[in-house]
Design a protein around this motif. Structure first.
Motif, PDB file in Angstrom:
ATOM      1  N   THR A   1      41.917  39.428  60.023  1.00 19.12           N
ATOM      2  CA  THR A   1      40.670  38.702  60.136  1.00 19.12           C
ATOM      3  C   THR A   1      40.926  37.328  60.735  1.00 19.12           C
ATOM      4  O   THR A   1      42.107  36.860  60.583  1.00 19.12           O
ATOM      5  N   ARG A   2      39.728  36.492  61.143  1.00 20.15           N
ATOM      6  CA  ARG A   2      40.013  35.187  61.675  1.00 20.15           C
ATOM      7  C   ARG A   2      38.840  34.738  61.286  1.00 20.15           C
ATOM      8  O   ARG A   2      37.701  34.931  61.783  1.00 20.15           O
ATOM      9  N   TYR A   3      38.857  33.547  60.715  1.00 16.82           N
ATOM     10  CA  TYR A   3      37.750  32.508  60.506  1.00 16.82           C
ATOM     11  C   TYR A   3      38.236  31.125  60.695  1.00 16.82           C
ATOM     12  O   TYR A   3      39.255  30.639  60.059  1.00 16.82           O
ATOM     13  N   GLY A   4      37.681  30.501  61.755  1.00 18.26           N
ATOM     14  CA  GLY A   4      38.145  29.125  62.368  1.00 18.26           C
ATOM     15  C   GLY A   4      39.448  29.393  62.893  1.00 18.26           C
ATOM     16  O   GLY A   4      39.777  30.383  63.863  1.00 18.26           O
TER      17      GLY A   4
ATOM     18  N   TRP B   1      45.525  42.420  65.885  1.00 21.27           N
ATOM     19  CA  TRP B   1      44.561  43.581  65.770  1.00 21.27           C
ATOM     20  C   TRP B   1      44.835  44.625  66.807  1.00 21.27           C
ATOM     21  O   TRP B   1      44.590  45.672  66.499  1.00 21.27           O
ATOM     22  N   TYR B   2      45.172  44.375  67.849  1.00 25.25           N
ATOM     23  CA  TYR B   2      45.681  45.293  68.922  1.00 25.25           C
ATOM     24  C   TYR B   2      46.544  46.238  68.553  1.00 25.25           C
ATOM     25  O   TYR B   2      46.588  47.534  68.922  1.00 25.25           O
ATOM     26  N   VAL B   3      47.664  45.939  67.685  1.00 24.70           N
ATOM     27  CA  VAL B   3      48.656  46.578  67.266  1.00 24.70           C
ATOM     28  C   VAL B   3      48.212  47.459  66.119  1.00 24.70           C
ATOM     29  O   VAL B   3      49.303  48.189  65.407  1.00 24.70           O
ATOM     30  N   GLY B   4      47.295  47.308  65.321  1.00 21.22           N
ATOM     31  CA  GLY B   4      46.816  47.819  64.311  1.00 21.22           C
ATOM     32  C   GLY B   4      46.795  47.316  62.912  1.00 21.22           C
ATOM     33  O   GLY B   4      46.487  47.793  61.897  1.00 21.22           O
ATOM     34  N   PHE B   5      47.160  45.928  62.829  1.00 18.16           N
ATOM     35  CA  PHE B   5      47.085  45.294  61.510  1.00 18.16           C
ATOM     36  C   PHE B   5      45.654  45.029  61.238  1.00 18.16           C
ATOM     37  O   PHE B   5      44.670  44.766  61.877  1.00 18.16           O
ATOM     38  N   ASP B   6      45.417  45.134  59.835  1.00 18.48           N
ATOM     39  CA  ASP B   6      44.026  44.554  59.265  1.00 18.48           C
ATOM     40  C   ASP B   6      43.852  43.104  59.293  1.00 18.48           C
ATOM     41  O   ASP B   6      44.244  42.560  58.027  1.00 18.48           O
TER      42      ASP B   6
ATOM     43  N   LEU C   1      42.434  28.453  70.769  1.00 18.99           N
ATOM     44  CA  LEU C   1      42.895  29.630  71.726  1.00 18.99           C
ATOM     45  C   LEU C   1      43.882  30.560  71.046  1.00 18.99           C
ATOM     46  O   LEU C   1      43.834  31.561  71.301  1.00 18.99           O
ATOM     47  N   THR C   2      44.845  29.651  70.635  1.00 16.88           N
ATOM     48  CA  THR C   2      46.141  30.248  69.979  1.00 16.88           C
ATOM     49  C   THR C   2      45.752  31.118  68.985  1.00 16.88           C
ATOM     50  O   THR C   2      46.273  32.291  68.705  1.00 16.88           O
ATOM     51  N   ALA C   3      44.987  30.558  68.085  1.00 15.46           N
ATOM     52  CA  ALA C   3      44.477  31.367  67.007  1.00 15.46           C
ATOM     53  C   ALA C   3      43.974  32.625  67.417  1.00 15.46           C
ATOM     54  O   ALA C   3      44.094  33.701  66.556  1.00 15.46           O
ATOM     55  N   LYS C   4      42.991  32.707  68.421  1.00 13.12           N
ATOM     56  CA  LYS C   4      42.345  33.696  68.928  1.00 13.12           C
ATOM     57  C   LYS C   4      43.193  34.967  69.180  1.00 13.12           C
ATOM     58  O   LYS C   4      43.166  35.874  69.000  1.00 13.12           O
ATOM     59  N   PHE C   5      44.182  34.293  70.151  1.00 12.82           N
ATOM     60  CA  PHE C   5      45.113  35.363  70.871  1.00 12.82           C
ATOM     61  C   PHE C   5      46.191  35.900  69.636  1.00 12.82           C
ATOM     62  O   PHE C   5      46.344  37.089  69.876  1.00 12.82           O
ATOM     63  N   ALA C   6      46.282  35.248  68.617  1.00 15.33           N
ATOM     64  CA  ALA C   6      47.394  35.679  67.626  1.00 15.33           C
ATOM     65  C   ALA C   6      46.412  36.810  66.952  1.00 15.33           C
ATOM     66  O   ALA C   6      47.187  37.684  66.482  1.00 15.33           O
TER      67      ALA C   6
END
Length: 278
Positions: free
Chosen positions: A159-162, A152-157, A142-147
């Motif tokens: 990605t997340r995997y696992g 992403w919300y503030v515009g950074f490129d 959950l922490t990884a997803k929210f981070a």
């Protein structure tokens, strides 16, 4: 008789607290060491306020209670002699077990309710960390997803995997130590201290919920910040915020924010009391 009983209880309590704090320091669990000071001070303050309890002649411990208390303290001493890792759940359970053992020696099973506030505080000092161990993987994910979503919300490129949060020039792995579950448990304990020592007339569940959410969100921002530091090749700052004093600073920020929130709740209580009085 009372003075002799009080003397031995103080000696045993001092020995148990010193032993637990020494183990935390020796095993380099510094964050929990400093949090322990807060919890022990809260319990000490309550005991000082309730010192007249032991003076009452009708409040005594029976033989069964004394035996149980003695065995519990003996177990604590034995286990303390063999514990070798700061990740041993015993270190988190020891304060509550110590308080329970001392209470049994002092007032017995039938009168434990007289020290319910102290026991509740000691329970929430470390026991939730043990109870929530099965949730570490879930909270980590959950922490990884929210981070990821915060970046992403503030515009950074990003990605997340696992449990990896990756930017074009670097990535971080969110493991169990970065899950934030410790911060959530610490703030849960602080919320309990506040509710026990400075009760609010408002929703108790709201206070608990806000404390846990603060611990989670502040840690999410910490993880997102560390991902940016790795992407910027600022490994010195990454180490500071990950392992050094920076991790303690993040914890203090969460504590301060919760303190501000609880102060607002108390002021709101005062306003409600004044308005009802008028």
């Amino acid at each position: 008789m009372f003075k002799r009983k009080l003397f031995w209880l103080i000696i045993i309590a001092t020995a148990l607290v010193t032993l637990n704090m020494t183990l935390l320091w020796k095993l380099d669990d510094i964050a929990h060491f400093w949090m322990s000071i807060v919890f022990w001070c809260a319990v000490g303050s309550l005991l000082w306020d309730n010192q007249d309890i032991l003076k009452q002649s009708d409040i005594k411990s029976d033989l069964l209670s004394r035996v149980a208390g003695t065995l519990l303290i003996a177990f604590i001493l034995f286990k303390s002699a063999v514990v070798s890792s700061k990740f041993d759940p015993f270190l988190r359970l020891a304060p509550f077990l110590s308080g329970l053992g001392l209470s049994l020696l002092a007032v017995g099973f039938h009168n434990l309710k007289l020290y319910w506030r102290e026991l509740v505080i000691l329970f929430f000092h470390g026991t939730p960390s043990v109870i929530t161990l099965p949730l570490v993987d879930f909270i980590t994910s959950l922490t990884a997803k929210f981070a990821y979503y915060s970046l992403w919300y503030v515009g950074f490129d990003v990605t997340r995997y696992g449990n990896y949060v990756a930017l074009p020039t670097g990535r971080v792995l969110v493991n169990g130590g970065c899950s934030g579950i410790e911060a959530m448990n610490y703030l849960l304990g602080l919320a309990v201290i506040c509710l026990v020592m400075f009760p609010t007339k408002q929703n108790k569940a709201l206070v608990i919920g806000v404390a846990v959410i603060f611990g989670f969100i502040i840690n999410v921002f910490r993880v997102a910040g560390m991902a940016l530091l790795v992407a910027s090749n600022r490994l010195d700052l990454f180490k500071y915020w990950h392992e050094g004093e920076g991790s303690l600073v993040v914890g203090m920020i969460a504590v301060i924010l919760f303190g501000v929130f609880y102060q607002f709740m108390l002021k709101r209580d005062s306003k409600l009391t004044q308005s009802s009085g008028n």
